[in-house]
Design a protein around this motif. Structure first.
Motif, mmCIF file in Angstrom:
data_model
loop_
_atom_site.group_PDB
_atom_site.id
_atom_site.type_symbol
_atom_site.label_atom_id
_atom_site.label_comp_id
_atom_site.label_asym_id
_atom_site.label_seq_id
_atom_site.Cartn_x
_atom_site.Cartn_y
_atom_site.Cartn_z
ATOM 1 N N SER A 279 1.773 118.539 -61.467
ATOM 2 C CA SER A 279 2.622 117.569 -60.768
ATOM 3 C C SER A 279 3.822 117.179 -61.613
ATOM 4 O O SER A 279 4.951 117.061 -61.115
ATOM 5 N N ALA A 280 3.584 116.988 -62.917
ATOM 6 C CA ALA A 280 4.680 116.619 -63.815
ATOM 7 C C ALA A 280 5.702 117.744 -63.912
ATOM 8 O O ALA A 280 6.911 117.498 -63.926
ATOM 9 N N CYS A 281 5.231 118.990 -63.960
ATOM 10 C CA CYS A 281 6.147 120.135 -64.012
ATOM 11 C C CYS A 281 6.957 120.232 -62.729
ATOM 12 O O CYS A 281 8.158 120.505 -62.762
ATOM 13 N N SER A 282 6.293 120.003 -61.586
ATOM 14 C CA SER A 282 6.994 120.046 -60.302
ATOM 15 C C SER A 282 8.050 118.953 -60.225
ATOM 16 O O SER A 282 9.136 119.167 -59.684
ATOM 17 N N PHE A 283 7.737 117.782 -60.756
ATOM 18 C CA PHE A 283 8.673 116.654 -60.723
ATOM 19 C C PHE A 283 9.928 116.979 -61.525
ATOM 20 O O PHE A 283 11.049 116.656 -61.110
ATOM 21 N N PRO B 83 14.060 106.329 -58.645
ATOM 22 C CA PRO B 83 13.005 106.554 -59.642
ATOM 23 C C PRO B 83 11.985 107.602 -59.209
ATOM 24 O O PRO B 83 11.478 108.368 -60.039
ATOM 25 N N SER B 84 11.690 107.646 -57.913
ATOM 26 C CA SER B 84 10.778 108.648 -57.356
ATOM 27 C C SER B 84 10.857 108.559 -55.841
ATOM 28 O O SER B 84 11.510 107.684 -55.282
ATOM 29 N N ASN B 85 10.212 109.505 -55.173
ATOM 30 C CA ASN B 85 10.061 109.499 -53.726
ATOM 31 C C ASN B 85 11.380 109.714 -52.975
ATOM 32 O O ASN B 85 12.357 110.165 -53.542
ATOM 33 N N TRP B 86 11.373 109.363 -51.689
ATOM 34 C CA TRP B 86 12.440 109.726 -50.757
ATOM 35 C C TRP B 86 13.701 108.907 -50.974
ATOM 36 O O TRP B 86 13.659 107.681 -51.084
ATOM 37 N N LEU B 87 14.860 109.585 -50.958
ATOM 38 C CA LEU B 87 16.185 108.953 -50.996
ATOM 39 C C LEU B 87 17.046 109.605 -49.927
ATOM 40 O O LEU B 87 16.988 110.824 -49.740
ATOM 41 N N ASN B 88 17.856 108.767 -49.199
ATOM 42 C CA ASN B 88 18.893 109.375 -48.362
ATOM 43 C C ASN B 88 20.211 108.622 -48.522
ATOM 44 O O ASN B 88 20.658 108.449 -49.655
ATOM 45 N N ASP B 89 20.855 108.169 -47.478
ATOM 46 C CA ASP B 89 22.261 107.755 -47.490
ATOM 47 C C ASP B 89 22.663 106.839 -48.650
ATOM 48 O O ASP B 89 21.979 105.840 -48.914
ATOM 49 N N PRO B 90 23.817 107.105 -49.292
ATOM 50 C CA PRO B 90 24.400 106.106 -50.193
ATOM 51 C C PRO B 90 24.846 104.901 -49.367
ATOM 52 O O PRO B 90 25.336 105.048 -48.246
ATOM 53 N N ASP C 34 8.456 121.583 -46.575
ATOM 54 C CA ASP C 34 7.950 120.220 -46.755
ATOM 55 C C ASP C 34 6.857 120.121 -47.810
ATOM 56 O O ASP C 34 6.828 119.172 -48.606
ATOM 57 N N ASP C 35 5.941 121.098 -47.852
ATOM 58 C CA ASP C 35 4.851 120.989 -48.816
ATOM 59 C C ASP C 35 5.359 121.091 -50.255
ATOM 60 O O ASP C 35 4.890 120.387 -51.153
ATOM 61 N N VAL C 36 6.365 121.943 -50.480
ATOM 62 C CA VAL C 36 6.942 122.083 -51.821
ATOM 63 C C VAL C 36 7.736 120.822 -52.181
ATOM 64 O O VAL C 36 7.642 120.317 -53.300
ATOM 65 N N ARG C 37 8.499 120.324 -51.209
ATOM 66 C CA ARG C 37 9.288 119.103 -51.447
ATOM 67 C C ARG C 37 8.383 117.914 -51.773
ATOM 68 O O ARG C 37 8.651 117.148 -52.699
ATOM 69 N N LYS C 38 7.311 117.751 -51.024
ATOM 70 C CA LYS C 38 6.404 116.619 -51.260
ATOM 71 C C LYS C 38 5.733 116.718 -52.625
ATOM 72 O O LYS C 38 5.554 115.717 -53.321
ATOM 73 N N LYS C 39 5.393 117.940 -53.012
ATOM 74 C CA LYS C 39 4.699 118.133 -54.288
ATOM 75 C C LYS C 39 5.562 117.736 -55.473
ATOM 76 O O LYS C 39 5.053 117.238 -56.485
ATOM 77 N N GLN C 40 6.904 117.902 -55.363
ATOM 78 C CA GLN C 40 7.754 117.586 -56.510
ATOM 79 C C GLN C 40 7.898 116.072 -56.727
ATOM 80 O O GLN C 40 8.388 115.631 -57.768
ATOM 81 N N GLY C 41 7.508 115.252 -55.745
ATOM 82 C CA GLY C 41 7.446 113.806 -55.963
ATOM 83 C C GLY C 41 8.761 113.071 -55.806
ATOM 84 O O GLY C 41 8.823 111.864 -56.074
ATOM 85 N N TRP C 42 9.796 113.749 -55.368
ATOM 86 C CA TRP C 42 11.079 113.099 -55.088
ATOM 87 C C TRP C 42 11.863 113.991 -54.125
ATOM 88 O O TRP C 42 11.634 115.198 -54.057
ATOM 89 N N SER C 43 12.766 113.360 -53.372
ATOM 90 C CA SER C 43 13.574 114.103 -52.409
ATOM 91 C C SER C 43 14.960 113.488 -52.320
ATOM 92 O O SER C 43 15.087 112.299 -52.026
#
Length: 611
Positions: A8-12, A24-31, A352-361
């Motif tokens: 998980s740390a490597c994916s992040f 810091p982590s998880n989902w981000l969108n519009d400025p 989606d599965d790869v994106r979720k595994k990395q712990g941020w978007s």
């Protein structure tokens, strides 16, 4: 750490940029709410954030501040969280004002934001009036804490009687050269007037922006004027302009003035409801596998049609960024005296599965600067028969076969150059590219520039001959050059293209990025009265910056492509080992060279300066 934790740390870390702004982590969108606070000398920017999960939902605002728009201090917790009855489903996109609700100047900061109390909201669904309202949050401690305005929401929804696709994303700005009809509609407000835009669309009619007049001394009072424009549904002037869609998001308006005093009003907007391309081309385009939306711009001028309710009419338009860049949000910077833009760089190319595994978007782009680009003495474009066919420019004839061309200029803010401190600087100049009579090892070696990091910048100009095919540069990701990214211009098709590394046995979208781009031939003004006219084509100017997986490209400061390079998709870390310039001949005519590298500067090892 367990094997799962290590994975998980490597994916992040694998594709996580180092000098772009991230949550810091998880989902981000519009400025959201970019701006400058003169009382502290700091820039602010917020962003839509889901701190609980790596999918969209429970949208809060994260926040960061900076003294230079490059090095950011990011708050570990959200600054606005949905909980009030009018915003308990989300704090959607908005803007920033360093002022107060009344006349006192006490350093109070204001956020205008879209308060949401019902989901789902989408242009394809029936609109529920009142699901989106306009609200205010205030800070009296330089942005450290925020409180809701006691009279929220300040607007309950769209103007009555209008059937809309959406109504959100407030933007507040000064409009000193507003068209006469806009000025007349806001006369009762007084001279100290601001304007507010709320993005959306009129159902079955047009995407548009709802325009309001605001008294600077009473920022909670918005007076509706009318819609800004009426372009119709899915207006598509040409490939140079894109599809204007059915609904607009995060629309910003800026008046840009060139060095000669010429001004134009530009609307920057996220466009929803674009019609997918039906052309069956031999080569795929990355856009075909993404959400059918675009980041476009439109030049608007005062509407002289008395039968139209729209305040402005369409003049010309173009693509703001043809890649993974959306929801551009901007502000006028009083320090640099420029319009600064940030955008959301998405993670759409990852499954989606790869994106979720990395712990941020998702992440926020580097700051961009807008300007009115003016080119004098233009005779023609490289391959297009008539300048009139290029709908992303305004071409004004001087009746001698020459034109003055206006278009939107887009480039990186010069303060990004601070990332170069401590980087290795390599230069090249005056090198033939692909010349049939020169293939010496010395020349080949000079065309190659070694790289040792995945944090670099290149600024280069290439003179492109009439017998040139593809011309650009290749970035190598491994020592045997089997994994590579290629940036090139095709003079025949007038397109700029990014070919990303092939990723066999993976569902990652690494199809090419392709966007229209041309070079203009002009006559030097000092030779205009000469019997023998001399013509010159502008060089191909490529400015690109790479941050681990994020590639932002600017071509001739008017074409932008933002993309992601998910190299080393299965294991290990991404790498860059070098880059090399190239050009191809269309046909061999003796010793004619297809192109010449005029200059190139490369900075390898960019790093954020700690504040």
């Amino acid at each position: 750490m367990s094997a799962e934790d290590t994975s998980s740390a490597c994916s992040f870390r694998r594709w996580r940029p180092q000098f772009h702004l991230l949550a810091p982590s998880n989902w981000l969108n519009d400025p959201c709410g970019p701006g400058y606070d003169p009382s502290t000398g700091r820039y602010h920017i917020a962003y839509q954030w889901n701190p609980k999960d790596n999918d969209w939902g429970d949208i809060c605002w994260g926040r960061a501040t900076s003294t230079d728009l490059v090095s950011w201090e990011t708050d570990p917790e959200p600054c606005l969280v949905p909980f009030a009855p009018y915003d308990n489903k989300g704090i959607f996109t908005g803007c920033f004002q360093p002022t107060t609700l009344q006349s006192q100047q006490d350093g109070t900061l204001i956020y205008f934001y879209t308060s949401v109390n019902k989901l789902p909201i989408h242009y394809t669904l029936p609109y529920s009036t009142g699901c989106e309202t306009l609200s205010i949050a205030l800070s009296r401690d330089a942005g450290r804490t925020w409180a809701r305005y006691e009279n929220n929401p300040i607007l309950p929804g769209p103007p009555s009687g209008l059937q809309v696709y959406a109504w959100r994303d407030p933007y507040v700005f000064s409009w000193p050269f507003a068209p006469d009809n806009v000025r007349r509609a806001s006369e009762k407000i007084g001279e100290d007037v601001l304007y507010g835009l709320i993005s959306g669309g009129l159902r079955d009619q047009t995407p548009t922006v709802f325009v309001y007049a605001i008294d600077r001394k009473a920022l909670a009072e918005w007076k509706y004027i009318d819609i800004l424009s009426d372009v119709g549904l899915n207006c598509t002037p040409s490939r140079w302009s894109g599809d204007l869609g059915v609904n607009w998001e995060v629309a910003n308006l800026a008046t840009l003035t060139d060095t000669e005093g010429t001004s134009r009003d530009f609307l920057i907007m996220g466009v929803e409801g674009c019609i997918p391309s039906t052309k069956k081309e031999k080569q795929p385009n990355a856009r075909d596998r993404r959400i059918q939306r675009s980041q476009l711009w439109m030049c608007a001028k005062g509407n002289r049609d008395p039968s139209s309710k729209a305040l402005t009419e369409y003049s010309f338009s173009g693509v703001f960024d043809s890649g993974l860049f959306y929801a551009a949000n901007s502000f006028w910077d009083p320090i640099s005296q420029q319009q600064i833009v940030f955008g959301w760089i998405t993670e759409e190319d990852l499954p989606d599965d790869v994106r979720k595994k990395q712990g941020w978007s998702g992440l926020i782009s580097l700051p961009r600067v807008l300007n009115l680009q003016t080119l004098h003495g233009v005779k023609r474009a490289r391959s297009t028969a008539s300048l009139r066919e290029i709908t992303s420019i305004e071409a004004v004839s001087d009746d001698t076969g020459r034109y003055t061309v206006h278009t939107l200029g887009i480039k990186l803010d010069s303060r990004v150059e601070r990332l170069r401190k401590g980087a290795t600087h390599i230069t090249r100049s005056n090198l033939p590219l692909g010349a049939s009579g020169d293939s010496s090892e010395a020349t080949t070696s000079q065309r190659h520039i070694p790289l040792s990091t995945t944090r670099w910048e290149i600024d280069a100009e290439i003179a492109v001959g009439r017998n040139c095919g593809q011309v650009g540069l290749v970035i190598f990701h491994d020592s045997d050059h089997s994994s590579k990214t290629t940036l090139f211009w095709n003079p025949l098709s007038e397109t700029f293209q990014v070919n990303r590394p092939a990723l066999p046995n993976t569902r990652i979208n690494h199809d090419p990025e392709i966007t229209p781009h041309t070079l203009f031939t002009y006559t030097n003004l000092e030779d205009k009265d000469s019997e023998t006219e001399t013509e010159e084509e502008e060089p191909l100017h490529i400015h690109a910056i790479f941050d681990r997986s994020v590639l932002e490209i600017f071509v001739n400061e008017r074409t932008a492509i933002t993309t992601r390079i998910y190299q080393s998709s299965t294991e290990g870390s991404p790498t860059c080992v070098g880059m090399e310039f190239f050009a191809e001949l269309i046909e061999r005519n003796g010793g004619e060279e297809p192109a010449r590298l005029l200059y190139a500067s490369v900075w390898d090892g960019l790093s954020q300066i700690q504040i």
